[in-house]
Scaffold this motif. Structure first.
Motif, PDB file in Angstrom:
ATOM      1  N   THR A   1       0.281 -53.132   0.428  1.00 48.97           N
ATOM      2  CA  THR A   1       0.478 -53.457  -0.699  1.00 48.97           C
ATOM      3  C   THR A   1       0.925 -55.017  -0.876  1.00 48.97           C
ATOM      4  O   THR A   1       1.331 -55.526  -1.862  1.00 48.97           O
TER       5      THR A   1
ATOM      6  N   LYS B   1      -4.366 -51.997 -17.789  1.00 42.42           N
ATOM      7  CA  LYS B   1      -3.043 -51.874 -18.420  1.00 42.42           C
ATOM      8  C   LYS B   1      -2.422 -53.220 -18.772  1.00 42.42           C
ATOM      9  O   LYS B   1      -1.483 -53.442 -19.501  1.00 42.42           O
ATOM     10  N   ALA B   2      -2.731 -54.207 -17.796  1.00 53.96           N
ATOM     11  CA  ALA B   2      -2.066 -55.613 -17.766  1.00 53.96           C
ATOM     12  C   ALA B   2      -2.660 -56.498 -18.796  1.00 53.96           C
ATOM     13  O   ALA B   2      -2.431 -57.503 -19.107  1.00 53.96           O
TER      14      ALA B   2
ATOM     15  N   SER C   1      -7.517 -49.549 -13.362  1.00 51.79           N
ATOM     16  CA  SER C   1      -6.553 -49.233 -14.363  1.00 51.79           C
ATOM     17  C   SER C   1      -5.341 -49.952 -14.413  1.00 51.79           C
ATOM     18  O   SER C   1      -5.025 -50.231 -15.577  1.00 51.79           O
ATOM     19  N   ARG C   2      -5.005 -50.624 -13.362  1.00 52.15           N
ATOM     20  CA  ARG C   2      -3.821 -51.605 -13.610  1.00 52.15           C
ATOM     21  C   ARG C   2      -4.327 -52.933 -14.145  1.00 52.15           C
ATOM     22  O   ARG C   2      -3.477 -53.604 -14.799  1.00 52.15           O
ATOM     23  N   PHE C   3      -5.476 -53.275 -14.071  1.00 47.15           N
ATOM     24  CA  PHE C   3      -6.009 -54.226 -14.634  1.00 47.15           C
ATOM     25  C   PHE C   3      -6.126 -54.194 -16.352  1.00 47.15           C
ATOM     26  O   PHE C   3      -5.789 -55.176 -17.012  1.00 47.15           O
TER      27      PHE C   3
ATOM     28  N   LYS D   1      -0.508 -60.725 -11.950  1.00 45.65           N
ATOM     29  CA  LYS D   1       0.052 -59.538 -12.287  1.00 45.65           C
ATOM     30  C   LYS D   1      -0.611 -58.503 -11.548  1.00 45.65           C
ATOM     31  O   LYS D   1       0.215 -57.578 -11.198  1.00 45.65           O
ATOM     32  N   VAL D   2      -1.843 -58.701 -11.148  1.00 47.12           N
ATOM     33  CA  VAL D   2      -2.379 -57.462 -10.648  1.00 47.12           C
ATOM     34  C   VAL D   2      -3.224 -58.019  -9.560  1.00 47.12           C
ATOM     35  O   VAL D   2      -3.580 -59.210  -9.422  1.00 47.12           O
TER      36      VAL D   2
ATOM     37  N   HIS E   1       3.983 -60.587  -3.133  1.00 48.88           N
ATOM     38  CA  HIS E   1       4.631 -59.781  -4.413  1.00 48.88           C
ATOM     39  C   HIS E   1       5.433 -61.142  -5.101  1.00 48.88           C
ATOM     40  O   HIS E   1       5.991 -60.692  -6.099  1.00 48.88           O
TER      41      HIS E   1
END
Length: 259
Positions: A24, A194-195, A190-192, A55-56, A47
């Protein structure tokens, strides 16, 4: 060889650009060796990139480049060389090395340390090295391990390398996957989604991040919780009479449930 110090250089340390990957995160550090062990001069982590607008996708090729750029600007600012060695702000995919300026200090030199990572062509470890080199650190390297290098022609396609730096290969895959299998696209990105990051937004996002990193590379300390916030209220232990009564209540409850 990366930790061997020259005897005739008056204890001048040999600096290493250490690049490591986790599931991660991406870790870039400027390290030198002493008898006591490794000393970390500066470090940067993927991070930290959300602070600069990414953000992603914190473990991809473009994120590795941005993390390398961040550690380069950070260590040069720490040593007072940031204004003298700006690196290469204009990213065109060409491979260049930092050269010494006249009537000034020599560039900060560091050797790439990839650890157990395989030195395969296109590896993300070379993305971090490219970011550090463009950030103003003199990292001796060639163009043979960057994406877009043709081993037969012995030449590098600069446009392909630039495409990777700005996440163009990710954007292309996002468009292809969305056309072929939208359900898989929604699951994989999915994270892309969502952002609110679409395929057409990636190049602009990474370009803005590079400018933000150059404007303010200094590390910001994170807010840590106080000891009072971590303390847990321990239950008061029961005495013998309370334990006996608790057992009696459980037995009675069990008998009632069997009726």
């Amino acid at each position: 060889r990366l930790i061997t110090q020259a005897k005739n250089k008056y204890n001048s340390p040999k600096y290493r650009l250490v690049v490591r990957f986790t599931n991660t995160d991406i870790i870039c550090q400027i390290v030198y060796a002493k008898i006591q062990g490794d000393i970390v001069l500066a470090s940067a982590y993927a991070h930290e990139l959300p602070r600069y607008g990414v953000k992603v996708g914190l473990t991809n090729w473009a994120a590795a480049y941005a993390t390398g750029l961040l550690v380069a600007r950070r260590v040069l600012a720490q040593l007072g060389l940031a204004d003298k060695y700006q690196g290469f702000p204009e990213i065109d995919g060409s491979v260049q090395e930092v050269e010494a300026i006249e009537d000034g200090p020599r560039p900060f030199k560091a050797f790439l340390d990839i650890g157990l990572k395989r030195a395969t062509t296109g590896s993300k470890v070379f993305a971090a090295m490219k970011g550090a080199s463009d950030g103003g650190i003199f990292v001796p390297h060639s163009d043979r391990r960057f994406p877009g290098y043709d081993a037969e022609a012995k030449s590098l396609d600069a446009e392909t390398l630039r495409n990777y730096i700005y996440g163009g290969h990710i954007a292309e895959y996002m468009r292809t996957l969305k056309e072929e299998d939208e359900d898989r696209y929604k699951s994989q990105f999915s994270r892309f989604i969502k952002a609110g990051v679409a395929a057409d937004d990636l190049e602009e996002m990474y370009a803005a991040a590079h400018k933000a990193i150059r404007a303010d590379p200094v590390a910001k300390p994170t807010e840590k919780k106080t000891a009072a916030e971590y303390t847990r209220k321990r239950q008061t232990p029961l005495n013998a009479k309370q334990r006996t009564d608790r057992v009696r209540q459980k037995i009675e409850s069990f008998k009632r449930s069997q009726q």
